[in-house]
Design an enzyme around this catalytic site. Structure first.
Site, short mmCIF file in Angstrom:
data_model
loop_
_atom_site.label_atom_id
_atom_site.label_comp_id
_atom_site.label_asym_id
_atom_site.label_seq_id
_atom_site.Cartn_x
_atom_site.Cartn_y
_atom_site.Cartn_z
N GLU A 1 3.70 -1.07 13.21
CA GLU A 1 2.52 -1.05 12.34
C GLU A 1 1.23 -0.84 13.14
O GLU A 1 0.35 -0.09 12.71
CB GLU A 1 2.43 -2.35 11.54
N GLU B 1 1.03 6.66 7.32
CA GLU B 1 2.44 6.84 6.96
C GLU B 1 3.05 8.02 7.70
O GLU B 1 4.22 7.99 8.08
CB GLU B 1 2.59 7.02 5.44
N GLY C 1 0.82 -1.21 0.00
CA GLY C 1 0.00 0.00 0.00
C GLY C 1 0.85 1.25 0.00
O GLY C 1 0.65 2.16 -0.80
N ALA C 2 1.83 1.30 0.91
CA ALA C 2 2.68 2.48 1.03
C ALA C 2 3.89 2.12 1.88
O ALA C 2 3.90 1.10 2.57
CB ALA C 2 1.91 3.65 1.66
ZN LIG Z 1 2.79 1.15 8.37
#
Ligand SMILES: [Zn+2]
Length: 463
Positions: A311, A289, A254-255
């Site tokens: 995360e 992010e 995703g990023a």
């Molecule tokens: Zn992350």
């Protein structure tokens, strides 16, 4: 390449300290490979032998303290370093292969117009881009110089300046872990703005330009609101200079939270009218992010087995901040109804595992059981912990942690100690509590197993 073991990492971090990296990349050598020249200054505390990580297509030369090193001694991506002095300089000259799997320096050709774009994903395959001591707790500042075709724009962790046609110098960074080093180069379409003294950039391939233009105001607005909120919550200014958000082609996650230059899948540049749900997800990824810039980038896990915390924290903050300061105020309902099901489904399988404390012996093992539990069950656990401690103590502990370990590394234990001090409450014994709460999800909802990466996983946007 053998997977670095935790014991090897501890020994190397005890033995050496990296002072600086100077990386010179030449992207004008054709479409298969690029030239990489790395100069690393490092100190040896005990003069014990050590090793360098490098995975080239061709290793041209290596010099250690001006003496040549036999390049035929490179085995499985490791080069033994002997006869170390207090202060050392190793110079590595190599040809590296472009990747096409999203790892290393990925090169993609846009089928719409034939233009080529590259971006670096250094999460674990950093030695495929430059020679390094590839582990999270050997941080150092980077100076990067890039030669690229003249039509290219170059971006990286430090502000990029074109010093002569096709040659770009990136400002020296703050100390970074190897896995955060990035580079974005190509005829990118760029939009720039500024918020609160922070230069902002949005970038995508040329064929997506009209679609990025259409959403730029929303993206800049979400970015600005998130910066204001993180500054308010953490009380620490964004530490990495400019803030670029590059939507890159063929990204396989995703990023990725590279300091100063976040890379996103360009699936997040919507070519068709997008639902509010998709736009809310994109805003949440922006917030996720950005949370990493502090928790993850400024203070980084010492070893990969705390990646879940990195995360889960970004996941928790991403939803929290998106719901509180962007137009997408109901995004937490999406977390409860959909995103968390990813973790619940993972929890139903025989491969279920505790959120924390999985005791990985090497880097690959640390990432083997990295899934929806590591993101969403961890985030839900942090929210429970917030309720247990109270928001004021929860944030005070986080702020203490960020101050105490800025530009360094830390562990879950360090964070728990900060929470204990901030709250006056006893240790919540998080790993064991979370481990005891297995099997509460329900199966059958759509999910996608997260690839083992230290960044936002694309589960939500994959369906
Ligand atoms: Zn992350």
């Amino acid at each position: 390449m053998p997977s670095l073991t935790v014991n090897e990492a501890r020994t190397r971090a005890t033995s050496i300290a990296v002072t600086s990296y100077d990386v010179q990349l030449d992207l004008t050598r054709g479409d298969q490979a690029f030239h990489s020249r790395t100069t690393i200054e490092f100190r040896s505390r005990d003069h014990q032998d050590s090793f360098l990580d490098v995975a080239p297509a061709e290793l041209h030369s290596v010099r250690l303290n001006k003496r040549p090193v036999d390049v035929t001694e490179l085995h499985d991506g490791r080069l033994h370093l002997r006869d170390l002095a207090d202060e050392n300089v190793v110079e590595v000259d190599a040809l590296m292969a472009y990747s096409h799997d999203g790892e290393g320096l990925h090169r993609a050709v846009d089928p719409e117009d034939g233009q080529a774009y590259v971006y670096a994903m250094a999460f674990l395959p950093a030695p495929r881009i430059f020679a390094c001591f590839d582990q999270p707790d050997l941080k150092a500042p980077y100076r990067v110089t890039v030669r690229a075709p003249e039509q290219c724009t170059v971006l990286g962790n430090g502000a990029a300046t074109q010093v002569q046609p096709g040659v770009w110098s990136l400002a020296e960074t703050k100390p970074l872990s190897t896995y955060f080093v990035t580079l974005v180069a190509g005829p990118y379409h760029s939009l720039r703005a500024e918020h609160d003294g922070i230069p902002l950039g949005l970038h995508c391939r040329q064929s997506l330009a009209p679609h990025l233009d259409k959403d730029a105001e929303e993206l800049f607005s979400v970015t600005a609101a998130c910066f204001d909120e993180y500054h308010r919550l953490f009380g620490i200014r964004y530490p990495f200079g400019e803030y670029h958000q590059a939507f890159v082609p063929e990204f396989n996650a995703g990023a990725m939270e590279n300091p100063g230059c976040v890379t996103f899948s360009d699936d997040l540049v919507f070519k068709a009218p997008a639902t509010d749900n998709l736009r809310a997800t994109r805003a949440m990824v922006v917030a996720h992010e950005m949370a990493h810039q502090w928790f993850g980038d400024l203070v980084t896990m010492q070893w990969w087995d705390d990646l879940w915390l990195n995360e889960s924290f970004a996941e928790y903050m991403g939803y929290r901040v998106t719901s509180e300061v962007t137009p997408f105020t109901d995004v937490r309902a999406e977390f409860a109804l959909s995103r968390k099901a990813w973790g619940m489904a993972a929890d139903q399988r025989t491969s279920t595992h505790p959120v924390a404390g999985n005791g990985a012996r090497d880097a690959k093992e640390a990432l083997t059981n990295f899934d929806g539990i590591s993101y969403t069950k961890g985030a839900a656990s942090l929210r429970q912990l917030n309720a247990y401690l109270g928001d004021e103590a929860f944030l005070a502990g986080v702020v203490d942690h960020l101050h105490r370990h800025s530009y360094g590394n830390a562990t879950l234990t360090d964070l728990v100690q900060s929470w204990e001090q901030a709250s006056g409450k006893g240790r919540p014994r998080m790993g064991r509590r979370v481990a005891a709460h297995r099997g509460v999800g329900h199966a059958g909802l759509p999910h996608r197993r997260c690839r083992a990466r230290g960044h936002y996983a694309p589960q939500r946007i994959a369906h």
